[in-house]
Design a protein around this motif. Structure first.
Motif, PDB file in Angstrom:
ATOM      1  N   VAL A  65      15.051   6.386  -4.975  1.00 50.44           N
ATOM      2  CA  VAL A  65      14.149   5.134  -5.042  1.00 50.44           C
ATOM      3  C   VAL A  65      14.857   4.029  -5.830  1.00 50.44           C
ATOM      4  O   VAL A  65      15.581   4.320  -6.876  1.00 50.44           O
ATOM      5  N   GLU A  66      14.904   2.922  -5.488  1.00 47.58           N
ATOM      6  CA  GLU A  66      15.511   1.928  -6.245  1.00 47.58           C
ATOM      7  C   GLU A  66      14.471   0.602  -6.319  1.00 47.58           C
ATOM      8  O   GLU A  66      13.647   0.531  -5.888  1.00 47.58           O
ATOM      9  N   ALA A 116      -6.241  -8.615 -13.922  1.00 49.56           N
ATOM     10  CA  ALA A 116      -6.465  -7.287 -14.252  1.00 49.56           C
ATOM     11  C   ALA A 116      -6.071  -6.238 -13.242  1.00 49.56           C
ATOM     12  O   ALA A 116      -6.958  -5.599 -12.788  1.00 49.56           O
ATOM     13  N   VAL A 117      -4.907  -6.167 -12.765  1.00 52.47           N
ATOM     14  CA  VAL A 117      -4.354  -5.852 -11.603  1.00 52.47           C
ATOM     15  C   VAL A 117      -3.233  -4.932 -11.841  1.00 52.47           C
ATOM     16  O   VAL A 117      -2.240  -5.676 -12.424  1.00 52.47           O
ATOM     17  N   VAL A 118      -2.901  -3.771 -11.633  1.00 56.38           N
ATOM     18  CA  VAL A 118      -1.691  -3.004 -11.815  1.00 56.38           C
ATOM     19  C   VAL A 118      -0.980  -2.989 -10.711  1.00 56.38           C
ATOM     20  O   VAL A 118      -1.551  -2.520  -9.685  1.00 56.38           O
ATOM     21  N   ARG A 119       0.328  -3.430 -10.602  1.00 59.05           N
ATOM     22  CA  ARG A 119       1.095  -3.348  -9.269  1.00 59.05           C
ATOM     23  C   ARG A 119       2.445  -2.635  -9.669  1.00 59.05           C
ATOM     24  O   ARG A 119       2.886  -2.464 -10.699  1.00 59.05           O
ATOM     25  N   THR A 120       2.772  -1.971  -8.695  1.00 58.06           N
ATOM     26  CA  THR A 120       3.908  -1.059  -8.805  1.00 58.06           C
ATOM     27  C   THR A 120       4.510  -1.200  -7.353  1.00 58.06           C
ATOM     28  O   THR A 120       4.096  -1.495  -6.512  1.00 58.06           O
ATOM     29  N   GLU A 121       6.061  -1.593  -7.460  1.00 57.75           N
ATOM     30  CA  GLU A 121       6.782  -1.789  -6.048  1.00 57.75           C
ATOM     31  C   GLU A 121       8.109  -1.133  -6.419  1.00 57.75           C
ATOM     32  O   GLU A 121       8.667  -0.833  -7.396  1.00 57.75           O
ATOM     33  N   GLY A 156      15.848   0.897   2.000  1.00 56.17           N
ATOM     34  CA  GLY A 156      15.731  -0.247   2.377  1.00 56.17           C
ATOM     35  C   GLY A 156      14.423  -0.844   2.625  1.00 56.17           C
ATOM     36  O   GLY A 156      14.260  -1.932   3.079  1.00 56.17           O
ATOM     37  N   ARG A 157      13.395  -0.017   2.582  1.00 56.70           N
ATOM     38  CA  ARG A 157      12.098  -0.207   2.929  1.00 56.70           C
ATOM     39  C   ARG A 157      11.072  -0.615   1.629  1.00 56.70           C
ATOM     40  O   ARG A 157      11.544   0.261   0.819  1.00 56.70           O
TER      41      ARG A 157
END
Length: 678
Positions: A16-17, A28-33, A38-39
């Motif tokens: 993972v990168e 009030a939103v948790v975001r993960t990315e 490459g996707r």
């Protein structure tokens, strides 16, 4: 205690990168990315108050294969699997010993006396993939977008001091929530959540001249200030995070925010995740008024209404008094009796008195007369009835509480023995004075003349005066006893100054100096080192007009008493076995109140702008604070001087405004804005 956990597992994700996660306080939103091969993969998670649901949304640039499942630390779990949903249900323990009680078997399940029933339902759907059940989990294949909805229910029956043992009722509630939410699109659910949350969060904005560190990870920012670096933007972030916590843990229809708010990770939570009402619950609601979140008072008032009913039996059976009473610890069943343990914490019949004074803020910040008449006044009146019967007249004609403690602190008697119980502690005196003052004011507003008000006014003038001790400090007890711990964490002796107002610079300036000496003595012996205690210091210094000291303790709170996610840290007290470092939310809420109070003070019948502005906050802007009387205030300053202030009142009234030696008399019409330029 935690009902359960939602887990999911990606297949084929390696190396993972660019991993990033964030809590967006605006929404009030948790975001993960992250990226893999490459996707890009992204997720959003939020809990919708209007829809009673947790919502998870996963998207990817490539087709995903993911397993989803629910699990719980609790026993007696049954699992129902459907094509695209999973349901877990069971019962909480029948009995859990508090963390401070030594026990070989602290968590007990009894089949003949089941604990609270619960149910949790997960629904998974996708527009472009396949959903199936595999090995007790929900598996999604070949999907670029996945939506997960989670609802939950328990058997608590509000106001009945009982529970519904039927899991079928929990099933039905979960199903009702789920059917309502899954009929709408993800964007519709998200929009409803955003609108509901931002209606509260967007009321206030706090900005200081910053160094552009917003993109630096939070744990690194905390490490920098621990090294002595400056990060003004972190104070703004902390203010907004703490408002987010209050909005998220205390809404109409919920329970009040308890010692951990709603964020308890343990099946044996510290201090049972109850409401400790000798400071901690009150501190949780200090920011509700000034930070313009008056709706968040509602769960506290509901609990007080229920406590006032339960507390009548306690007042009658334990104290042979009218009215209602509560001691230092309250649970979801509205326990008001003393708990087992040492008198210094277990015996304290002033809990209802303090909460009754605290909830008067709900009226002071909204000006809602119907609320005052129908709900707040009856609670206050019942607490006053108890005080009138509990107070005893001495030979000098003064009324004192016959048995009292100063919460969790002790003194030494003539023989050098450690003691907790005396007559007429200063905190008892201050809280009763505050309650009597508020009740008399409420009676004037409501044009009430009843026997209780007359009794209160007769006894009020016969309460003892505050005493100054040998060190020039406000005495903590009626006699100038030597403290066993001069640096004790509680600042109970000066509660009449903050959050009370019976000690103030306009009527009792000599007592304000006694407050200052009291604080100095506490600090001289190492006080203020615990999160919530440090937060109280911020508020005390702000009310003293000492902005630099307030900022010093605010920085200390972040340096020494905060986890990397900004949750407040409570260290072991060293008073019993088994103590451990824990999260306790009152420090967060106290800090929010302290920050706001450095920039606005309205407790003395006037609005004071920038009353405790620190030197380091050279220029900035605070929008949307709320002054007593329902006046919304926004302030902008530059080079420590007021640039402008905008005031808007919910009712027509005349107000006095002060700032930096200047005074203005302003008449505000309902919803009219007035601008003051520096």
């Amino acid at each position: 205690m935690p009902l359960g956990s939602f887990r999911y597992h990606y297949y084929g994700i390696e190396n993972v990168e660019n991993y990033r996660r964030e809590l967006d306080l605006e929404e009030a939103v948790v975001r993960t990315e992250f990226t893999c091969a490459g996707r890009q993969y992204q997720s959003e998670v939020f809990v919708s108050n209007p829809d009673h649901a947790m919502v998870v949304h996963l998207v990817s640039e490539t087709k995903m294969k993911i397993d989803f499942w629910l699990e719980s630390k609790l026993q007696t779990i049954s699992t129902i699997q459907r094509e695209n949903s999973q349901i877990i249900s069971g019962n909480a323990p029948s009995h859990v010993d508090p963390n401070y009680v030594e026990s070989e078997n602290p968590i007990v399940y009894m089949h003949q006396e089941l604990g609270m029933p619960f149910c949790c339902q997960m629904h998974v759907d996708t527009v472009d993939g396949d959903v199936s059940c595999v090995d007790g989990k929900i598996q999604v294949r070949d999907a670029r977008e996945i939506r997960i909805l989670i609802t939950a229910a328990d058997g608590y029956r509000k106001g009945s001091y009982d529970m519904d043992p039927s899991i079928e009722h929990c099933f039905a509630s979960c199903e009702q929530y789920m059917n309502r939410v899954k009929s709408r699109t993800y964007q519709q659910i998200r929009s409803t959540h955003r609108k509901d949350y931002q209606a509260l969060f967007e009321r206030s904005r706090f900005q200081l001249e910053t160094e552009g560190r917003e993109e630096i990870p939070l744990n690194q920012r905390l490490k920098r200030i621990k090294r002595g670096e400056t990060d003004l933007g972190l104070y703004c972030l902390y203010y907004h995070f703490n408002r987010y916590l209050l909005i998220s843990s205390s809404r109409p229809g919920s329970q009040p925010a308890n010692l951990q708010g709603i964020w308890s990770e343990s099946t044996r939570p510290v201090w049972s995740s109850n409401w400790t009402i000798n400071i901690n619950t009150e501190m949780n609601y200090w920011p509700a008024g000034i930070c313009n979140l008056s709706e968040c008072f509602e769960p506290l008032l509901c609990m007080l209404e229920e406590m006032s009913e339960a507390g009548k039996e306690t007042a009658k059976n334990y104290f042979h008094c009218r009215g209602w009473v509560a001691n230092h610890n309250v649970d979801i069943w509205r326990q008001t009796e003393p708990v087992a343990g040492l008198a210094k914490y277990a015996y304290w019949p002033m809990g209802g008195v303090w909460l009754s004074a605290q909830i008067f803020d709900y009226y002071k910040y909204t000006g809602n007369r119907n609320l005052l008449k129908n709900r707040i006044y009856p609670v206050m009146s019942g607490a006053a009835r108890f005080c009138l019967d509990w107070l005893e007249e001495g030979e000098d004609g003064k009324y004192r509480t016959p048995l009292s403690t100063s919460p969790e602190n002790t003194f030494l008697d003539e023989a050098g023995r450690e003691c907790a119980v005396s007559a007429g502690s200063t905190m008892d005196l201050a809280l009763i004075k505050e309650l009597f003052q508020n009740l008399s004011l409420a009676a004037e507003v409501l044009e009430i003349q009843d026997d209780i008000v007359e009794e209160v006014r007769k006894v009020w003038i016969k309460l003892p005066e505050y005493q100054i001790g040998q060190y020039g400090q406000i005495q903590e007890w009626e006699k100038d006893f030597p403290e066993q711990d001069p640096g004790h964490r509680h600042f109970s002796g000066v509660v009449g100054f903050h959050p009370g107002t019976t000690i103030n610079p306009y009527d009792t300036p000599e007592l304000v100096e006694g407050v200052r000496r009291f604080i100095e003595r506490r600090l001289q012996y190492g006080g203020g080192h615990i999160g919530w205690s440090c937060a109280w210091l911020i508020n005390l210094c702000a009310r003293l007009g000492d902005g630099n000291s307030a900022l010093f303790f605010l920085a200390n709170l972040l340096k020494k008493s905060s986890y990397d996610n900004l949750f407040d840290l409570h260290p072991p007290l060293g008073e019993s076995k088994g103590e451990r470092e824990v999260f306790q939310i009152d420090g967060n809420f106290g800090a929010a109140s302290g920050i706001a109070s450095m920039l606005l003070r309205s407790c003395y019948g006037m609005i004071e702008l920038l009353p405790a502005l620190p030197d380091a906050w050279k220029s900035g802007r605070m929008e949307g604070l709320l002054a007593e009387g329902g006046v919304e205030v926004s302030i902008e300053w530059k080079d420590h001087q007021l640039v402008l202030a905008v005031l808007k009142s919910c009712v027509s009234q005349e107000i006095e405004v002060r700032c930096c030696g200047q005074k203005w008399k302003i008449h505000l019409q309902e919803n009219e804005e007035k601008v003051i330029k520096g």
